[in-house]
Design a protein around this motif. Structure first.
Motif, PDB file in Angstrom:
ATOM      1  N   PHE A 313       0.816  -1.094   0.123  1.00 57.85           N
ATOM      2  CA  PHE A 313      -0.045  -0.121   0.114  1.00 57.85           C
ATOM      3  C   PHE A 313       0.814   1.276   0.018  1.00 57.85           C
ATOM      4  N   ASN A 317       0.270   3.213  -3.310  1.00 55.36           N
ATOM      5  CA  ASN A 317      -0.569   4.474  -3.056  1.00 55.36           C
ATOM      6  C   ASN A 317       0.126   5.708  -2.661  1.00 55.36           C
ATOM      7  N   PRO A 321       2.920   6.955  -6.755  1.00 58.13           N
ATOM      8  CA  PRO A 321       2.327   8.022  -7.193  1.00 58.13           C
ATOM      9  C   PRO A 321       3.073   9.312  -7.036  1.00 58.13           C
ATOM     10  N   LYS A 673      -1.562  21.470   3.721  1.00 63.05           N
ATOM     11  CA  LYS A 673      -2.398  21.057   2.469  1.00 63.05           C
ATOM     12  C   LYS A 673      -4.069  21.138   2.907  1.00 63.05           C
ATOM     13  N   PHE A 695      -4.049  23.870  -6.537  1.00 61.59           N
ATOM     14  CA  PHE A 695      -3.622  22.470  -7.082  1.00 61.59           C
ATOM     15  C   PHE A 695      -5.053  21.775  -7.532  1.00 61.59           C
ATOM     16  N   ALA A 712       1.828  20.413  -6.521  1.00 62.02           N
ATOM     17  CA  ALA A 712       1.856  19.707  -5.327  1.00 62.02           C
ATOM     18  C   ALA A 712       3.286  19.414  -4.937  1.00 62.02           C
TER      19      ALA A 712
ATOM     20  N   ILE B 146       4.313  13.478   4.159  1.00 60.33           N
ATOM     21  CA  ILE B 146       3.972  13.541   2.966  1.00 60.33           C
ATOM     22  C   ILE B 146       2.729  14.147   2.351  1.00 60.33           C
ATOM     23  N   PRO B 147       2.602  15.234   1.981  1.00 57.91           N
ATOM     24  CA  PRO B 147       1.310  15.738   1.492  1.00 57.91           C
ATOM     25  C   PRO B 147       0.248  15.132   0.745  1.00 57.91           C
ATOM     26  N   LEU B 148      -0.960  14.768   0.987  1.00 62.69           N
ATOM     27  CA  LEU B 148      -1.664  13.984   0.035  1.00 62.69           C
ATOM     28  C   LEU B 148      -1.747  14.338  -1.441  1.00 62.69           C
ATOM     29  N   GLN B 149      -1.772  15.693  -1.550  1.00 58.29           N
ATOM     30  CA  GLN B 149      -1.575  16.209  -3.018  1.00 58.29           C
ATOM     31  C   GLN B 149      -0.605  15.615  -3.781  1.00 58.29           C
ATOM     32  N   VAL B 150       0.606  15.090  -3.337  1.00 59.49           N
ATOM     33  CA  VAL B 150       1.525  14.789  -4.232  1.00 59.49           C
ATOM     34  C   VAL B 150       1.176  13.520  -4.902  1.00 59.49           C
ATOM     35  N   ALA B 151       0.189  12.744  -4.289  1.00 54.43           N
ATOM     36  CA  ALA B 151      -0.106  11.360  -4.492  1.00 54.43           C
ATOM     37  C   ALA B 151      -1.462  11.216  -5.324  1.00 54.43           C
ATOM     38  N   LEU B 152      -2.373  12.140  -5.211  1.00 53.43           N
ATOM     39  CA  LEU B 152      -3.586  11.994  -5.581  1.00 53.43           C
ATOM     40  C   LEU B 152      -3.958  11.856  -6.883  1.00 53.43           C
ATOM     41  N   ILE B 153      -3.332  12.793  -8.007  1.00 53.62           N
ATOM     42  CA  ILE B 153      -3.841  12.631  -9.289  1.00 53.62           C
ATOM     43  C   ILE B 153      -3.143  11.282 -10.052  1.00 53.62           C
ATOM     44  N   PRO B 154      -1.991  10.858  -9.721  1.00 53.75           N
ATOM     45  CA  PRO B 154      -1.756   9.612 -10.212  1.00 53.75           C
ATOM     46  C   PRO B 154      -2.436   8.103  -9.787  1.00 53.75           C
ATOM     47  N   LEU B 155      -2.820   8.482  -8.676  1.00 54.66           N
ATOM     48  CA  LEU B 155      -3.816   7.499  -8.011  1.00 54.66           C
ATOM     49  C   LEU B 155      -4.931   7.569  -8.522  1.00 54.66           C
ATOM     50  N   LEU B 156      -5.655   8.609  -9.041  1.00 53.50           N
ATOM     51  CA  LEU B 156      -6.743   8.676  -9.717  1.00 53.50           C
ATOM     52  C   LEU B 156      -6.672   8.088 -10.767  1.00 53.50           C
ATOM     53  N   THR B 192      -7.377   4.474  -1.265  1.00 50.52           N
ATOM     54  CA  THR B 192      -6.669   5.631  -1.133  1.00 50.52           C
ATOM     55  C   THR B 192      -6.496   5.987   0.258  1.00 50.52           C
ATOM     56  N   GLY B 195      -3.773   3.541   1.820  1.00 56.77           N
ATOM     57  CA  GLY B 195      -2.601   3.750   1.837  1.00 56.77           C
ATOM     58  C   GLY B 195      -2.005   5.079   2.462  1.00 56.77           C
ATOM     59  N   PHE B 196      -2.947   6.146   2.592  1.00 59.84           N
ATOM     60  CA  PHE B 196      -2.736   7.306   3.323  1.00 59.84           C
ATOM     61  C   PHE B 196      -2.543   7.219   4.926  1.00 59.84           C
TER      62      PHE B 196
END
Lengths: 735, 326
Positions: A313, A317, A321, A673, A695, A712, B146-156, B192, B195-196
């Protein structure tokens, strides 16, 4: 971090920071009632089926996952006793998965390859070819990417089954006691599998690999790995390492270096066979296991089984990414062409990101010089410094810089206001984000600390006061924004105000206009309030004077005096509160549109929503830390004649410093964030946009993935120092 | 300070106690907005727009309106209160019950799955002695911030089209996970969240598990228990307080989340929107549904508030043990 952990570990049941407590029975009844209400309500609107379906799916997912975990553990336990069986099962799983992956990706065609080929040309028509050589000829003249084998007699189901079978046998045989069998049988199966894979590869996947390259690379890699493990002192596993390295080298030589799509079927077969056989030999090689070998296996296998889901994960995740976001930040808006740092340049140079226009006024002077906040901050800073330099001299004729709360807190407040003044003239999403981090972190931690300290004196009211302050933690940022928008929204002045802030503001305006000629309000309330304020002011002055005489700190009283004095003066001048005087001399109430109008300080009102949420968090943790400070320290300080504020600054504060660091960093990261509040309160308008909100706009509204990813990454860079700090702390704690 | 026990002295001391005033000031400011929401949720649209919530107390002119308009098919239970019967009905724009179920569909698995997975990992980090344990653990915890924003778009994009891996130096792309069409449904959000949640969950549970007495685990080992039975029979039961703490934390976090939901469910039907998204949409359309926002926001906050107040003790303990949420 560990400091906090230890605090909490030593915490006993009755002393956990906050708490209106409910008995277990009450708790159970409340929660069951909630559940019954939910079921009843969803039944009445015809959603019971959906509720049931969701519950069922969740139950199935949880059960299957749990069963998998238990099965894997049983497998490891099996491995301790029946090594061959364990190897067989693992081999079957890996073989099935590997063959399935190949077939699922259409990398291989039908299993019975030599009997009949169906070629699909790119226009969709098929040609049936039965002759193997003909296929090779077609593939050599036609563009191999145009040709593809269609599904043959063995397909998506048969490939994995066969893979599982072959893998199972090979795996089992690597675990038997006879060494010759261990080496021979798996090699033969590897040969067979490689033959099958190579022979069934689609044309476009056939590597043009030369056998010599494969073998040379295998030998070179094997030797390198063997040499490395020799140097590292792993001599007992030298052969295994060498074989593994050889397999990897062969795979590189067979699949990565050559062109795919031009090879012959023989080359493809060899490219599959050589690495597989080396792999089979590697697992067949090791000698019989002794007790320590079994123990080592158990540790390793358990670690894999216990960690595998979590690390998967994290990898899938989070890490992958994140890396992909970093990569897309260097690509164009559709992630197709490499554009270098263009996205960052576009971001950083846009006025939306950083806007210096308010920095200098029309005449070239700094705009910040016209701000009252700036001058107040500067005054306090200088006053604090002056106090620090002179207080020792005026009191007892000694030199030296004063570190007492009085001078320090004056300087801190001054610095805070100065920073505010500067943030208010540099506009844009970037400074806004930093401003948020600065204000919310300091505000929430400061107020949380104040609550933690003050609530200790509230006696039996302590837990109620804390629970009430802690409550917003349970409310979502969306909900909190809705709650506060009701308070912030101004109403037409012809009616009543519905938010208490504007109501108070308008009433203050009425108060300061009380008694003016032609006004609607009698004069006496203003006089009474002025008298009360004057009395309080006098009392505070008396207190400060006394403290000064006794060489005690007077920061608290000083701050109060400034605040009350401000109210007194403003009310005296009749300029307090929301009103305006119209041209004809009549007075009209005036409201504040907190979210839209008072730019740039509308940002602060949004920040306050987050402070409102986070203060409880800071309070609870700091309160626990304060209670963990040994009473003997306070006792000793009291005997030395320290006042209460001196005890706090010189005893409590140093003790809770590590916890304070944890709270600060946690809030800092959370603020970086923040998105929900800005979204619901203003939608990023009125100069309140922040990076995290921008963003979303860039990614979903303007569909610019490049710049969106760059934002980001900027957020990541902003919190990177915290990340480094955390890792540093962890390392220190672990060693 | 003057001594003495006479009534005047006591009152004077209470009044002159500036810190107490400051504290109760904070408490009042922290409570009033929620109280205002609660009171207003029972008031009619006109009342809400005409006067502040504080007037509901002195207002004897029918502050509460009873009866539910015919068109709303609300449960009988809620027929008494106008705003609530709209909010708890099937109403297209403002009905919250559907989204309450959607929120549950997200929050419940997003709580259970990370707990299970993180328990395994935390045990491994705490008690299985394998190579690379320390750096791996530190790396895991480093991911906290790690801020969530960094991973969100590739995850989507992964949930939209499956996971693919382009083999280096070749043009071939290998499909590791086929497209299950997850985006737009609750499972994309759940995965998501899972993972987070990992770094924080592992950190919190590891802190707790590693503080268990080592002799206990050792003696179990001597008795022939393997890691699996040590974990299930010994460590897991002992870790219930930490697990409960994290469960509450994670439930509140996922129930209250808006960012992940709005990204992952963008392509979904309104039926799958959780409560936060529904409220945010309600807040977005000005005017018409303004009066329902109070009741809606209260319904949204009701579940976390109940969980919070009934299980506050565990929640606080969890905060103290971990005290960082990434």
């Amino acid at each position: 971090m560990t400091a906090v952990a230890e605090n909490s570990a030593s915490e006993n049941e009755t002393d956990d920071g906050a708490g209106l407590r409910l008995g277990d029975r009450v708790r159970g009844i409340v929660l069951s009632l909630l559940l019954i209400a939910l079921v009843a309500a969803s039944a009445s609107i015809g959603q019971l089926g959906r509720l049931g379906r969701i519950t069922l799916i969740i139950a199935i997912v949880v059960a299957v996952s749990g069963a998998t975990f238990v099965a894997l553990n049983l497998l490891v336990s099996l491995g301790r006793r029946h090594w061959a069986l364990y190897r067989g099962i693992v081999g079957a799983i890996l073989g099935g998965a590997g063959f399935g992956l190949l077939r699922g990706n259409r990398s291989v065609g039908s299993l019975v390859a030599d009997s009949e080929y169906q070629l699909i040309i790119d226009d969709g028509s098929t040609i049936v070819v039965e002759d193997q050589e003909l296929v090779d000829i077609i593939s050599s003249v036609a563009d191999p990417t145009l040709l593809e084998f269609a599904t043959g007699t063995l397909g998506l189901v048969e490939w994995p089954i066969l893979g599982a079978l072959l893998g199972g046998i090979a795996g089992y045989m690597t675990g038997v006691s006879d060494r010759r069998l261990r080496l021979a049988v798996p090699s033969v199966i590897a040969l067979l599998s490689g033959w099958l894979i190579g022979g069934n590869l689609l044309f476009r996947n056939r590597p043009d690999a030369s056998t010599i390259t494969i073998i040379v690379l295998a030998i070179v890699m094997g030797a390198l790995v063997a040499g490395a493990s020799h140097l590292l002192g792993k001599r007992d596993v030298l052969v295994e390492r060498a074989l593994m390295g050889g397999a990897v080298g062969a795979a590189i030589g067979a699949w990565l270096l050559p062109d795919l799509g031009t090879g012959s079927i023989t080359a493809a077969r060899l490219a599959a066979i050589i690495p597989l056989v080396l792999l089979a030999l590697r697992f067949g090689w090791p000698g019989a296991r002794d007790a320590s070998g079994i123990a080592a296996f158990d540790r390793r296998a358990r670690a894999v089984v216990f960690l595998f889901p979590a690390l998967t994960f994290l990898l899938v995740n989070l890490i992958v990414p994140a890396v992909r976001t970093i990569i897309t930040s260097f690509l164009d808006r559709d992630s197709e062409a490499f554009v270098g740092l263009d996205n960052y340049e576009e971001l950083v140079t846009s006025q939306n990101f950083l806007d210096w226009r308010s920095w200098s006024g029309d005449d070239g002077t700094w705009n910040v010089l016209t701000s009252q906040l700036f001058w107040l901050g500067l005054f306090l800073l200088i006053a604090g410094l002056a106090l620090a330099f002179t207080i020792n001299w005026t009191r007892n004729r000694t030199r030296g810089f004063d570190h007492s709360p009085t001078s320090r807190s004056t300087m801190l407040v001054g610095g805070f206001l100065l920073a505010f003044a500067f943030f208010s003239v540099i506009r844009g999403t970037f400074p806004n984000t930093i401003w948020w981090m600065f204000t919310v972190t300091i505000g929430a931690t400061g107020l949380g600390l104040a609550m933690a300290v003050l609530s200790q004196r509230a006696g039996r009211w302590e837990s109620i006061a804390k629970s009430l302050v802690f409550m917003p933690m349970a409310i979502s940022m969306v909900g909190a924004s809705v709650i506060w928008r009701l308070q912030y929204a101004p109403k037409n002045i012809s009616g009543k105000q519905t938010g208490f802030l504007n109501a108070i503001w308008v009433e203050l305006g009425n108060l300061s206009q009380a008694g003016v000629e032609g006004g609607d309000y009698p004069a006496w309330p203003r006089i009474v309030v002025l008298l009360v304020l004057g009395a309080v002011l006098a009392r505070l002055g008396f207190k400060i004077w006394g403290a000064w005489q006794r060489n005690e700190g007077f920061a608290g009283a000083g701050v109060m005096a400034i605040f009350v004095g401000y109210l007194f003066v403003e009310l005296f001048r009749r300029s307090l509160g929301g009103f305006e005087i119209l041209d004809d001399g009549s007075v009209q109430a005036q409201t504040i549109a907190f979210r839209e109008e008072v730019r740039p300080f509308n940002n602060v009102y949004l920040m306050f929503i987050l402070i409102w949420i986070q203060t409880g968090f800071a309070m609870v943790i700091l309160s626990a830390a304060i209670k963990a400070v040994p009473e003997e320290l306070h006792e000793a300080a009291r005997i030395d004649g320290a006042t209460e504020s001196e005890q706090f600054f010189n005893v409590t504060l140093p003790q809770i410093l590590p916890t304070l660091g944890v709270v600060l960093t946690a809030i800092l990261v959370a603020v970086a964030k923040v998105f929900d509040i800005v979204r619901v309160s203003t939608g990023g308008n009125f100069g309140t946009n922040v990076l995290a909100h921008d963003f979303i706009d860039e990614s979903f509204q303007f569909l610019n993935r490049g710049v969106g990813s760059a934002i980001a990454v900027v957020i990541l860079l902003i919190v990177a120092p915290v990340l480094v700090f955390n890792v540093y702390n962890m390392q220190k704690a672990e060693s | 300070m003057r001594g003495g026990t006479s009534l005047v002295d006591r009152i004077y001391r209470k009044l002159a106690n500036v810190p107490m005033w400051a504290m109760w000031g904070i408490v009042v400011i922290w409570t009033l907005p929620s109280l205002s929401l609660f009171v207003n949720s029972f008031r009619s649209r006109t009342r809400q727009r005409q006067s502040g919530f504080w007037e509901a107390v002195v207002d004897n002119d029918r502050a509460y309106e009873f009866g539910c308009p015919e068109k709303y098919d609300a449960p009988d239970l809620f027929h008494a209160l106008e705003n609530y019967c709209v909010v708890l009905s099937n109403d297209q724009a403002a009905g919250m019950l559907t989204s309450v179920i959607s929120s549950l569909a997200i929050a419940v698995p997003s709580t259970i799955i990370p707990i299970a997975i993180a328990c395994f990992a935390a045990y491994a980090f705490a008690w299985i002695d394998f190579k690379g344990r320390k750096p791996l653990f530190i790396a895991t915890v480093a991911l906290l911030s790690i801020p969530l924003q960094v991973a969100l778009i590739p995850l989507l994009r992964m949930y939209l089209g499956g996971a693919h891996f382009t083999v280096p130096f070749t043009e071939r792309t290998l499909t590791l996970v086929p497209d299950f069409d997850l985006a737009g449904g609750p499972w994309a959000v759940v995965l998501t969240h899972t993972g987070f949640a990992m770094p924080f969950a592992i950190f919190l549970l590891h802190n707790y598990m590693s503080s268990l007495p080592g002799e206990l685990i050792e003696s179990a080992r001597v008795d022939g228990a393997d890691h699996f039975s040590t974990f299930t029979r010994l460590v897991l039961p002992l870790s219930v307080p930490a697990i409960a703490a994290f469960a509450i934390f994670q439930f509140l976090w996922t129930w209250n989340d808006y960012l992940i939901a709005v990204i992952m469910l963008n392509s979904g039907t309104p039926e799958v929107f959780p409560t936060t998204q529904r409220i945010a949409n309600l807040a977005g359309d000005f005017g018409e549904t303004e009066h329902l926002l109070t009741a809606g926001a209260f319904v949204q906050a009701f579940v976390p508030l109940v969980v919070f107040f009934s299980l506050q003790r565990y929640f606080v303990r969890g905060l103290l043990a971990g005290s960082v949420k990434g």
